[in-house]
Scaffold this active site. Structure first.
Site, PDB file in Angstrom:
ATOM      1  CG  HIS A 327     -38.170  40.805 -15.205  1.00  0.00           C
ATOM      2  ND1 HIS A 327     -38.741  41.272 -15.851  1.00  0.00           N
ATOM      3  CD2 HIS A 327     -39.348  39.823 -15.398  1.00  0.00           C
ATOM      4  CE1 HIS A 327     -39.233  41.024 -16.485  1.00  0.00           C
ATOM      5  NE2 HIS A 327     -39.395  39.873 -16.719  1.00  0.00           N
ATOM      6  CE  LYS A 404     -42.123  34.518 -37.989  1.00  0.00           C
ATOM      7  NZ  LYS A 404     -41.293  35.849 -37.532  1.00  0.00           N
ATOM      8  CE  LYS A 410     -52.507  23.812 -43.326  1.00  0.00           C
ATOM      9  NZ  LYS A 410     -52.990  23.390 -44.144  1.00  0.00           N
ATOM     10  CG  HIS A 413     -51.213  36.773 -35.142  1.00  0.00           C
ATOM     11  ND1 HIS A 413     -51.014  36.333 -34.243  1.00  0.00           N
ATOM     12  CD2 HIS A 413     -51.300  37.637 -36.094  1.00  0.00           C
ATOM     13  CE1 HIS A 413     -49.702  37.176 -33.691  1.00  0.00           C
ATOM     14  NE2 HIS A 413     -49.711  37.934 -34.920  1.00  0.00           N
ATOM     15  CG  ASP A 415     -50.119  35.313 -29.383  1.00  0.00           C
ATOM     16  OD1 ASP A 415     -49.156  35.445 -28.677  1.00  0.00           O
ATOM     17  OD2 ASP A 415     -50.854  35.969 -28.976  1.00  0.00           O
ATOM     18  CE1 TYR A 437     -48.039  37.558 -17.126  1.00  0.00           C
ATOM     19  CE2 TYR A 437     -48.045  36.299 -15.946  1.00  0.00           C
ATOM     20  CZ  TYR A 437     -47.828  36.591 -16.661  1.00  0.00           C
ATOM     21  OH  TYR A 437     -46.436  37.422 -16.177  1.00  0.00           O
ATOM     22  CB  THR A 450     -45.469  44.127 -19.642  1.00  0.00           C
ATOM     23  OG1 THR A 450     -45.328  43.543 -18.064  1.00  0.00           O
ATOM     24  CG2 THR A 450     -44.496  43.542 -20.625  1.00  0.00           C
TER      25      THR A 450
END
Length: 477
Positions: A327, A404, A410, A413, A415, A437, A450
């Site tokens: 990572h 999605k 609807k 969003h 997410d 988080y 990020t």
């Protein structure tokens, strides 16, 4: 006319890097307000009042001084956070990377062209590897379109770290070695490393300036497989990469000290485009349930994965695929972008190679054999024992009832929908707000990676209360 021609030229992968804005320092007031908002759902009235008092003292006291230091740092660095984040989050961390830091998971090909089927893994691997090499070539020739948010270019620097990149352990702090170069920058490595039954092999993925075709890659992979079939397993030196970082650093130093050729082998692995792991397990999975292949990708045999490599492509014996990636050099969306490309290409060709079956006269893979002694073998044994003690529990289901498009119909969003669904699920199970988080990207800025979002807000908790949920459900229905 000249202007018209230049405007019509395709955008180059890294062309916006120098013009990206610097990472801004958020104001102290906004940062502290966000902190209080994140704390409030979990604090009693008394606890929250005490927290507010502490925050106010910080804001009027040492906070001002620290904030000024951040502003000063931001004047001399285009990304004031980059070095700190890399060191603190990744390079100075001493716990084993493979189970605690790496990311990875299953490939989606089993949903369409490549359902689990024994006897197909090498042929499929040759096609998957070929498409991966095409993606490498897109980046190397800067023909991969720069990603954007709307019309705003995003930082593409992490894409340089996908290939020919490896983390190297240090006693106190690791380092990242990146050997990748674009064509304009000069030559760069083009070899692959294949790991099978604790042994290492390498071959060049390019011959006479041309990427090996799937039939040629198949011959190379078959050679490795046949070399290992029915033979004793190798020493499994790669298990050392799953060890606690300082122990691995010291074991690596010893490995190099007993034979300089070991350092040459390490350099070959580190600089390789990526690692292909031929895994004998058959983690049968389905389009609805990816649990087995996900668990194997994340926790599988440490003697056939180089845990510090930026990309290990895992080929399972039932013809399914996974990956595990260090990572430190990049974030998961880079891998997701490549996997999306691979999936689209494999679907478009129905998982088959439709080109020439001719195989050029190319050298067979070369085996890389480490010199080991009793201490190295003892270190490998210890690493395996520590690794196998892990108890990672994974459930990975694919939700297929709707996607999605339905959510957007609807006026929601996707997410927001998913984050609130997780909050509601936790609230119903534990009758309390769920601390979690969500990763937010900062790639609109130079070398942005990020940041953290806190989806458990006071409003989210209120929404999770039974009366509110009933009301919302009635409205949606």
């Amino acid at each position: 006319m000249a202007n018209h021609v230049s405007e019509s030229l395709p955008e180059r992968t890294f062309q916006y890097q120098s013009s990206l804005p610097p990472l801004p320092v958020p104001s102290l007031e906004i940062s502290l307000l966000k902190y209080l908002n994140a704390v409030q759902p979990f604090a009693s009235e008394k606890e929250f009042k005490a927290t507010v008092d502490t925050v106010n003292k910080f804001q009027e006291g040492v906070g001002k001084e620290l904030h000024q230091k951040l502003l000063q740092r931001a004047k001399t660095k285009k990304n004031w956070l980059e070095e700190w984040w890399l060191d603190s989050a990744y390079l100075e961390v001493r716990v084993p990377s493979q189970l605690n830091v790496n990311f990875g998971g299953p490939a989606p090909y089993l949903e369409h062209c490549w359902p689990p089927e024994e006897g197909t893994h090498l042929q499929r691997a040759s096609i998957s590897t070929w498409h991966t090499l095409q993606y490498w070539n897109l980046i190397r020739t800067e023909r991969l379109a720069p990603q954007k948010s709307g019309k705003t270019p995003l930082d593409m620097d992490q894409f340089r770290m996908l290939f020919s990149t490896c983390k190297v352990p240090g006693v106190k702090k690791d380092t990242i070695r990146n050997y990748f170069k674009t064509e304009r920058e000069g030559p760069c490595p083009s070899h692959l490393v294949v790991m099978c039954r604790g042994r290492f092999f390498t071959f060049d993925a390019v011959c006479d300036g041309q990427i090996l075709t799937p039939p040629e890659l198949l011959r190379q992979l078959s050679y490795v497989s046949e070399c290992c079939e029915g033979e004793p397993e190798g020493d499994g030196v790669s298990a050392l990469t799953s060890e606690e970082r300082t122990r691995w650093a010291k074991a690596r130093e010893h490995l190099i000290s007993i034979d300089p050729h070991n350092n040459t082998i390490l350099e070959t692995i580190q600089s390789s485009l990526f690692v292909i792991s031929l895994d004998e397990t058959k983690p049968y999975s389905t389009p609805d349930n990816y649990t087995n292949v996900t668990l194997e990708a994340l926790t599988g045999n440490p003697t056939i994965r180089w845990g510090d490599k930026s990309y290990n492509s895992i080929v399972f014996a039932d013809g399914t695929f996974g990956s595990t990636c260090d990572h430190a050099p990049y974030d998961a969306m880079v891998l997701v972008s490549m996997c999306w490309y691979l999936d689209q290409q494999i679907k478009a060709t129905e998982g088959k190679w439709k080109g020439s079956e001719a195989v050029r006269s190319i050298p067979p893979p070369e085996e890389l054999v480490f010199t080991v002694d009793k201490k190295v073998l003892s270190d490998i044994s210890h690493a395996k024992q520590q690794y196998l003690k892990s108890d990672l529990q994974v459930v990975c289901y694919a939700f297929t009832a709707f996607g999605k498009a339905t959510i957007k119909q609807k006026k929601l969003h996707p997410d927001t929908f998913v984050q609130l669904a997780m909050q509601l699920a936790y609230y119903r199970m534990h009758k309390a707000p769920g601390s979690c988080y969500e990763t937010a990207m900062t790639r609109k800025y130079y070398h942005g990676r990020t940041e953290t979002m806190r989806p458990c807000t006071k409003e989210a908790v209120n929404w999770c209360t039974p009366l509110y949920v009933c009301r919302c459900t009635a409205i949606i229905n």
